[in-house]
Structure formats: structure tokens, C-alpha cells
Enzyme design. Sequence first.
Site: not given
Length: 282
Positions: A54, A213
Site C-alpha cells: 500500500y 470499495g
Amino acid sequence: MRTRVIGNVNVGAIGLGAMPMSVAGHMPDETQSIRTIHAALDAGVTLIDTADAYTPSADDIGHNERLVAKALALWSGDRDAVLVATKGGHTRTPGDGWDVDGRPVYLRQACERSLKALGVEAIGLYQHHRPDPAVPYEETVGAIRDLLDEGKIRMAGISNADPSQIRTAHEILGGRLASVQNEYSPRFRSSEPEIDVCAELGVAFLPWSPLGGMGAAGGLAGPFARVAAERGVSPQQVCLAWELARSPVVIPIPGASRPETIIDSVAAAELTLSEEELATLG
Ligand SMILES: NC(=O)c1ccc[n+]([C@@H]2O[C@H](COP(=O)([O-])OP(=O)(O)OC[C@H]3O[C@@H](n4cnc5c(N)ncnc54)[C@H](OP(=O)(O)O)[C@@H]3O)[C@@H](O)[C@H]2O)c1
């Protein structure tokens, strides 16, 4: 907050997904990210999900892990009560691309790098991020088992695994598979079989992108919005409460980059939906 179990650790039933704080183009500044993580912790969150991959750019691997570590170091609460779950096995390529590397030699390097990024001697929960078709799954999970045996990681998890891979991992880890992290939300329900296997084996199931999401609100229209309006709560809370109701092994990890959103999501831990409401939500 109501708690659930990962391995031998109790965590709040709603965790924090830290990924949105390291996405190129959507990233808040560091002050806002730290405020977001502190808001989660102050609200009772004791599980933070991160990953080495990430990062806003391929040359900044570990960005999200370092952010989480910094926020924890600056927090005045009990850091020992917080389980930081990271992942290895995904790589990043220039231009915002993603790849996988499931070779044991790579996973060992990735784990060492994550230990440094998090500033810990042992990782609370280390999850293999995604199967690598070029490497037999048994070999990859064998590397995770070795890290567990050596004490580099306290608990082992996997992610993006199918039911047969979950059983394989559980066996190779000698019954010590602590968690499975797969996509699951009202608009992505194909992980139902994996939830059932986790429930059978007593393994925690962490739905990723539990709100569907980015741009979550659009996907929660219809019955989720209707039940939310009747209850006077957000559709996101109804969504997370619906996931919690699916099985006692489920622990959603909603992402956030603002304090308001994680504070709202945490309230879902106390929201119990009726049988009638659950039937409406399908
Ligand atoms: N294992 C894997 O392969 C994998 C893949 C993807 C994600 N993940 C993990 O799963 C976590 C969650 O997934 P995600 O972040 O992709 O998606 P998500 O949790 O479905 O959605 C996150 C988005 O929803 C918004 N949000 C969160 N709570 C809200 C609320 N109560 N009301 C309104 N909006 C709300 C957030 O907005 P703001 O940004 O404005 O706060 C955020 O942008 C990630 O952070 C990561 O840790 C794992």
C-alpha cells in the site's frame, strides 16, 4: 466495542483498513491520516489492516506500514492492545501496477522489510497477500509457517484464497491459520464458500472492501439505504452490521481516510439487525 477473535487475540468487531491513506491521487496529507488512525483507536478499534504494497508509488514500498507505525507511536492509548495486520507477496511496478511474488526467498525479505517499517520485533498478524500462479501454494505457505515457527510473526493469515487453498494453508500451518482476507460486500458476494470454510475451521474472515470499495455510497442504495433510513443510521453501518451477522468469524475492515467515516463505521459493531431486516437485505 463488541469483540471477535483472531487466533488467540480479541479485537474490536470492526477494524480499520488503512489502504485509502496511501493511494496515489486520493491520499490525504499525513496530519489527516494520523487524525484518522487516532479517531479509529479512540473509538475502540484494535485491528488495523495494512500491507507493504500500500504505497502511492513503487519506490515507496512500506508507505502505509510506516504511517500506521507513526500514528501508533504518537497515540497516547495502550498500543499493546492494538493488532497490526500487514501483508506480503504483492509487489508494485512503476506506473501504479501490481504484481505477485510468492517465492519463499522473497517473502522472507518482505517480512524483514515489514518488521523494520512497523518498528516491531514480531508482526502481530502476517498475511500472505495473493497466490502466485508461478509458485506452488504449499511452498509459499511453507515460508509463512517458517516465519511463524521462528517468531518473526505472531499469527499467520492468507488473502485472496479459495476454499481449497484455505484448507491447504490450515494444514501446512499445522492448524494455526488465524485469518483469511477476501473481498466481500453486498455487491461482491462470491466469497460465501470461503466464509463457510472459515466458520467450519474456526478461522477469522476479514472482508476486504466491505463497503464495495471507493465510492461506496452508490453501491449501498436499495434495501441497505431503506433499512438505514428506518433505523436512522448510515447505509455503511447497515452494510457492516449485515456482514457481522453473516457469521461470528467475520471481522470487517472498512477503509477510511477521514476521521468521520471510520467513526461512523465503528458504530456498526453495536448495530444488531433483526431477522426481518436481514431477510430484506438478502
Ligand atoms: N487483501 C486484499 O487484496 C485487499 C484489497 C483491497 C483492500 N484491502 C483492505 O481492505 C480495506 C478496505 O477496503 P477499501 O478501502 O478498498 O474499501 P471499503 O472499505 O469498501 O471502502 C472504503 C471507502 O469507503 C468510505 N467509507 C468508509 N466508511 C464509511 C462510512 N461509514 N460512510 C461513508 N463512507 C465511508 C471511505 O471514505 P474516506 O476515504 O473518505 O474516509 C473509503 O474511501 C483496505 O483499506 C485494505 O486494508 C485488501
